[in-house]
Design a protein around this motif. Structure first.
Motif, short mmCIF file in Angstrom:
data_model
loop_
_atom_site.label_atom_id
_atom_site.label_comp_id
_atom_site.label_asym_id
_atom_site.label_seq_id
_atom_site.Cartn_x
_atom_site.Cartn_y
_atom_site.Cartn_z
N GLU A 36 -4.44 8.03 0.67
CA GLU A 36 -3.61 9.23 0.61
C GLU A 36 -4.19 10.29 -0.31
OE1 GLU A 36 0.69 10.73 -1.12
OE2 GLU A 36 0.06 8.65 -1.36
N HIS A 37 -4.58 9.89 -1.53
CA HIS A 37 -5.05 10.88 -2.49
C HIS A 37 -6.36 11.52 -2.02
CE1 HIS A 37 -2.51 8.12 -4.92
NE2 HIS A 37 -2.10 9.26 -5.45
N LEU A 83 -7.38 9.63 -8.94
CA LEU A 83 -7.18 8.59 -7.93
C LEU A 83 -7.94 8.92 -6.64
CD1 LEU A 83 -3.39 7.88 -8.50
CD2 LEU A 83 -5.34 6.50 -9.27
N ALA A 84 -8.06 10.21 -6.34
CA ALA A 84 -8.83 10.62 -5.16
C ALA A 84 -10.29 10.24 -5.32
CB ALA A 84 -8.69 12.13 -4.94
N VAL A 85 -10.85 10.43 -6.54
CA VAL A 85 -12.24 10.05 -6.78
C VAL A 85 -12.39 8.54 -6.70
CG1 VAL A 85 -14.13 10.06 -8.45
CG2 VAL A 85 -12.69 12.09 -8.19
N MET A 86 -11.44 7.79 -7.26
CA MET A 86 -11.50 6.34 -7.18
C MET A 86 -11.48 5.87 -5.72
SD MET A 86 -11.91 4.83 -10.10
CE MET A 86 -11.46 3.16 -9.61
N GLU A 87 -10.64 6.48 -4.93
CA GLU A 87 -10.58 6.12 -3.50
C GLU A 87 -11.90 6.46 -2.81
OE1 GLU A 87 -5.75 6.58 -2.74
OE2 GLU A 87 -7.10 8.23 -2.23
N TYR A 88 -12.48 7.60 -3.19
CA TYR A 88 -13.77 7.98 -2.60
C TYR A 88 -14.85 6.95 -2.94
CZ TYR A 88 -18.09 10.59 -1.79
OH TYR A 88 -19.34 10.98 -1.37
N GLY A 91 -3.53 -1.32 -7.94
CA GLY A 91 -2.69 -1.97 -6.95
C GLY A 91 -1.42 -1.21 -6.65
N THR A 92 -0.98 -0.38 -7.58
CA THR A 92 0.25 0.40 -7.37
C THR A 92 -0.08 1.87 -7.12
OG1 THR A 92 0.48 0.75 -9.76
CG2 THR A 92 1.61 -1.15 -8.82
N ASN A 93 -1.37 2.21 -7.04
CA ASN A 93 -1.74 3.62 -6.93
C ASN A 93 -2.63 3.96 -5.74
OD1 ASN A 93 -0.78 5.29 -9.44
ND2 ASN A 93 -1.41 3.30 -10.27
N ILE A 94 -3.28 2.96 -5.13
CA ILE A 94 -4.09 3.25 -3.95
C ILE A 94 -3.75 2.25 -2.86
CG2 ILE A 94 -5.94 4.14 -5.43
CD1 ILE A 94 -7.60 1.72 -4.63
N ASN A 95 -4.22 2.52 -1.68
CA ASN A 95 -3.92 1.70 -0.50
C ASN A 95 -4.77 0.43 -0.53
OD1 ASN A 95 -3.49 0.57 1.98
ND2 ASN A 95 -3.70 2.49 3.13
N THR A 96 -4.19 -0.66 -0.97
CA THR A 96 -4.95 -1.91 -1.08
C THR A 96 -5.25 -2.53 0.28
OG1 THR A 96 -2.87 -3.08 -1.46
CG2 THR A 96 -4.12 -2.41 -3.40
N ASP A 97 -4.49 -2.18 1.29
CA ASP A 97 -4.81 -2.66 2.63
C ASP A 97 -6.17 -2.12 3.07
OD1 ASP A 97 -2.50 -4.08 2.79
OD2 ASP A 97 -1.42 -2.63 4.05
N ALA A 120 0.84 -1.19 0.00
CA ALA A 120 0.00 0.00 0.00
C ALA A 120 0.88 1.24 0.00
CB ALA A 120 -0.89 0.00 1.24
N GLU A 121 0.37 2.32 -0.64
CA GLU A 121 1.14 3.56 -0.68
C GLU A 121 1.35 4.11 0.71
OE1 GLU A 121 -0.96 6.04 -3.53
OE2 GLU A 121 0.97 6.61 -4.35
N GLU A 122 0.29 4.07 1.48
CA GLU A 122 0.39 4.60 2.83
C GLU A 122 -0.62 3.90 3.71
OE1 GLU A 122 -0.57 8.72 5.17
OE2 GLU A 122 0.29 8.86 3.16
N ALA A 123 -0.19 3.18 4.74
CA ALA A 123 -1.10 2.42 5.59
C ALA A 123 -2.02 3.37 6.35
CB ALA A 123 -0.31 1.55 6.55
#
Length: 897
Positions: free
Chosen positions: A491-492, A802-807, A581-587, A484-487
């Motif tokens: 992040e985005h 990526l922020a929208v995807m995370e949302y 998988g390389t752009n958002i926190n998969t955890d 994950a980018e950041e546990a």
């Protein structure tokens, strides 16, 4: 609500998922091309529309339309169901207004983007409209063969029809020698654009024959010019320009019957007639003097820029461009169709085959012969029925008596003349073939062909590829192993909420329109307010077609919402989709979603999307109060469910409500049961192999699953009405005996969440009947679910995207829609008390806890099997044929196009 749930149920039925898009399903191939071969001599079905004789009014003076205008049917109502919505729906209603005013008949038009699905539900459920507008004649032909559509020669004057339409259009609306509809709107690809003033200045004349066109090409070369603008670069769909050319030439060099046989694979793909057509195309395409940029230009110039050199300031750099009427949208700014460039009909080659046209159209068919219905059908067949829409623009009528001066623009008017004069009309062959060929090896083979491979080799390779089924579903799930980018969160999204991306814009393209679009946009409003990011959502009922055009044309949205992951998988394999998988926190993703949902969004080891909306079939309904009164408990395992069934029998009851009668689609209830049981008795890999035919249809695991279903279905004590009831009770009435005033006549019903819409009036889901999860059989396979869902994927990796995807992966993104109702989230962090209804909330808990999720297998198999022999085989099975014989017969039928 009933419409929405019906859409939810049946949207996966591939047989009826036909649209006007670039990639129709294999089912359309069969039905549509059968219609196209309307002139063949076949035995007419013995069935006729039930009401045709009773409803036909006695012959009276004047036609039905004349009688209607005389006021004979004033106050009556005619219902019309079609695909046109929004602006097109409004245009059609405007075209109907003069009829209503002149006759006093009230025409109720209903349009739906899910027309192909819902028309089947309505007809088979006894709720057929008076008239339906089919975007292609394939599905119409099926209803004709089932006896649902009457012979229109009973109420339409065929001599008047012949005066208004060429034989090509009448033949295309004829099925098994029965006139079954009237074409109302049309389109064509068989046109060639040229520079008007330059043509006149050079003294060139529009060619009337193929030989004249070739002579003109030679003259242009002799004058120092390049005659042809040809290119086909279109990303992952490159090749369709060449297939259109080959199809158009085949219609000019062989009988239409040959074309139909080719589409149906009744002759080899590389039949001599087809190879000959390709070689004729090659005589133009591979002539170094003929094509702007040569074969390199054909392969590298984007299709939207093909004609641009024609408008060069120094004069035309190419002079002729065969392309459909939409191409002016891509011309340089300031150019005008009919002024800077006009078009002529692509000339015939062999006069024996007349003036064929490659195109399409919408056909109206009546489901009854009531006089007011007949009057409206007559109106739609006449020029006056098209007048309002023709004059408004954006509409081409195949009726040859529509005056030319009605057309609002040159492009519409000139295409109308070509279509009205067609002697043969056929739909695009590559759209009618199985997608793996028509939108696969045919397209890619054309790239090889232009790249230098010889015609015979290319067409043999395409022939060898027919058919090659592939669903693209499932995944390895390896993406969750990415760091994950950041546990601890996204992040985005955190950066966006801190205002870092305020003022940016993110585009989303999806299938949701109207009410669903409003609901989705409302869920995004809070995010936009918190972050300052402007989200532009666009919804279209033609999403599956347009997303391909946009991505390959360099106009991909930032994010797209796919109604199934199959098309998403194609884009992933083309490298167009961002690896989450390389752009958002998969955890964090793994904390919110079960592995089943993550696996399903994983393609070839790449985490490629986030599921946002979900549905399930793996539920069993039961009578709440009666269960409690009898002291029955919800079963947690299959063995407990069977023990409960035995207890109900011992208590004098019948445990199961089971039936599957559904007209022409009878059988799907049984396929759902077998699929659900297979997921509970074998690994998901076996399920995927079965769908892809990597193991036989009658693999031991499948036979075992069917036998387990049979242990319930064929137990005389278990099922209400026995096998006769299974075969004869309509699916919408399956559960009705549960609500009998004398007490439940059956106690359990495995069916999806839409079934309450068919319960007796006054019954309430969660009160009169609730549901439990269909229990597991082998604990080794966890808690599988048969269902579906919508998955969002990113085509850009900008931080705001990526922020929208995370949302969208958070519970907050689903909150508004969940609370409004009609929405189930696969996100297990969504609180249960957010749900607006019991049905939504209960299904959400099941979906969020799924260890495996798979889509309906019968929807993923070739339509000839999944919605053909699989369904019909289940009818034979319930009727008494043994399991092994039935499944072997289905195996033997795979695939039969």
């Amino acid at each position: 609500m009933r419409k929405l749930t019906l859409i939810f149920l049946f949207a996966l039925i591939a047989l009826f998922a036909i649209a006007c898009g670039e990639r129709p399903q294999a089912t359309e191939t069969d039905t549509e091309t059968d219609t196209d071969t309307a002139t063949e001599t076949t035995e007419t079905s013995d069935e006729t529309a039930d009401s045709s004789d009773e409803e036909m009014a006695d012959e009276a003076a004047g036609s039905f339309l004349e009688r209607a205008k005389a006021g004979e049917f004033t106050g009556s109502e005619v219902t019309v169901f079609g695909k046109w919505t929004e602006a097109e729906g409004e245009s059609f209603e405007a075209a109907l207004a003069p009829f209503e005013e002149a006759t006093g008949i009230d025409v109720k038009y209903e349009g739906s983007s899910e027309f192909e699905t819902l028309i089947t539900v309505r007809v088979e459920g006894g709720d057929a409209p008076d008239i339906a507008g089919f975007p292609q004649p394939g599905l119409m032909a099926q209803f004709v063969r089932e006896g649902a559509i009457p012979d229109h020669a009973q109420f339409l004057d065929t001599s008047e029809l012949s005066a208004n339409y060429s034989d090509a259009w009448i033949n295309l609306a004829t099925v098994n020698n029965q006139l079954s509809g009237v074409f109302y709107r049309a389109s064509t690809k068989s046109i060639v654009w040229y520079p008007v003033q330059a043509f006149a200045d050079a003294g060139y004349a529009v060619p009337q024959t193929w030989d004249e066109m070739i002579a003109l090409s030679d003259q242009i070369v002799a004058d120092g010019g390049t005659p042809w603008c040809v290119s086909m670069e279109h990303g992952g769909v490159t090749g369709w320009v060449a297939t259109d050319w080959v199809e158009d030439v085949l219609l000019r060099t062989a009988p239409p019957e040959t074309y139909d046989q080719w589409v149906n694979h009744e002759i080899p793909f590389n039949d001599p007639a087809v190879v000959n057509a390709a070689n004729i195309v090659g005589d133009i395409w591979f002539n170094e003097d003929y094509v702007y940029g040569g074969t390199t230009g054909i392969l590298t110039i984007w299709v939207g820029d093909t004609q641009t050199p024609m408008f060069d300031d120094a004069g035309p750099q190419c002079w002729m461009h065969r392309q459909a009427g939409w191409i002016p949208d891509f011309w340089p700014e300031g150019t005008e169709a009919g002024v800077d460039s006009s078009f002529f009909y692509l000339p015939p080659i062999d006069e024996a085959y007349g003036n064929p046209v490659l195109g399409g159209g919408d056909v109206f068919s009546a489901f009854n012969t009531r006089p007011e219905t007949a009057a409206l059908m007559e109106y739609l067949s006449l020029p006056e029925g098209a007048e309002v829409w023709v004059k408004a623009g954006g509409f081409i009528s195949p009726n040859r008596n529509v005056p030319a001066d009605w057309y609002a623009n040159y492009v519409d008017q000139a295409q109308a003349e070509i279509l009205q004069g067609a002697t043969t009309l056929r739909f695009d062959a590559s759209d009618l073939m199985p997608a793996e060929v028509g939108a696969g090896t045919f397209w890619s083979g054309m790239v090889d062909w232009v790249g230098g491979a010889d015609t015979e080799t290319v067409f043999q390779n395409i022939e060898n590829s027919w058919p090659d089924a592939e669903t693209g579903l499932g995944g390895t799930g390896d993406a969750e192993e990415e760091a994950a980018e950041e546990a601890g969160g996204y992040e985005h999204l955190a950066r966006a909420e801190a205002g870092e991306f305020a003022g940016t814009e993110v585009t989303i393209f999806g299938k949701w329109t109207e009410g669903e679009e409003d609901s989705f946009v409302n869920t995004l409003a809070d995010f936009e307010e918190r972050t300052g990011i402007d989200i532009k959502y666009e919804g279209s009922s033609e999403f599956e077609t347009l997303i391909t055009v946009r991505v390959e044309g360099g106009d991909a949205p930032d994010i797209a919402g796919f109604p199934q992951p199959g098309l998403l998988a194609e884009f992933v394999r083309e490298g167009a989709v961002v690896d989450l998988g390389t752009n958002i926190n998969t955890d964090q993703l793994a904390a919110d979603y079960s592995n089943a949902w993550i696996d399903l969004a994983t393609v070839d080891g790449q985490l490629s999307g986030v599921f946002f909306r979900a549905s399930t079939k793996s539920i069993v309904w039961y009578p709440v109060q009666a269960f409690e009164d009898a002291g029955y408990e919800i079963p947690e395992t299959w063995d407990e469910m069977i023990a409960l069934s035995d207890q109900i029998v011992a208590d004098g009851g019948t445990p199961w409500c089971v039936s599957m009668e559904h007209g022409g689609v009878t059988g799907w209830v049984a396929t759902d049961w077998v699929e659900d049981v297979l997921l509970r008795t074998a690994s998901p890999e076996v399920y995927d192999q079965w769908v892809n035919h990597e193991i036989p249809f009658n693999a031991p695991e499948v036979v075992n699953a069917a036998n387990i279903v049979g242990d319930i279905w064929f137990n005389e004590d278990y099922v209400y009405g026995g096998t006769i009831g299974i075969l004869t009770i309509w699916v919408g009435d399956t559960q009705t005996p549960m609500f009998d005033e004398a007490g439940p006549q059956c106690w359990m019903h495995r069916q999806a969440g839409w079934i309450p819409d068919f319960w007796p009036e006054g019954t309430e889901a969660g009160v009169d009947s609730s549901f439990f999860y269909l229990p597991p059989i082998d604990e080794a396979y966890g808690r599988p679910v048969l269902g579906g869902g919508d998955v969002f994927a990113a085509f850009a990796d900008r931080p705001e995207v990526l922020a929208v995807m995370e949302y969208l992966a958070t519970a907050d993104a689903a909150k508004g829609w969940v609370e409004a109702g009609g929405f189930i989230s696969p996100n297990r962090s969504v609180p249960a008390d957010w749900y607006g209804s019991y049905v939504d909330q209960g299904q959400a808990e099941i979906l969020q806890g799924a260890t495996t999720l798979r889509f309906d297998a019968s929807d993923l198999m070739p339509a000839e099997v999944g919605a053909g022999t699989f369904w019909s085989g289940m009818v034979d099975w319930v009727s008494g044929t043994d399991t092994e014989t039935v499944l072997q017969q289905i195996e033997d039928s795979w695939p039969e196009n």
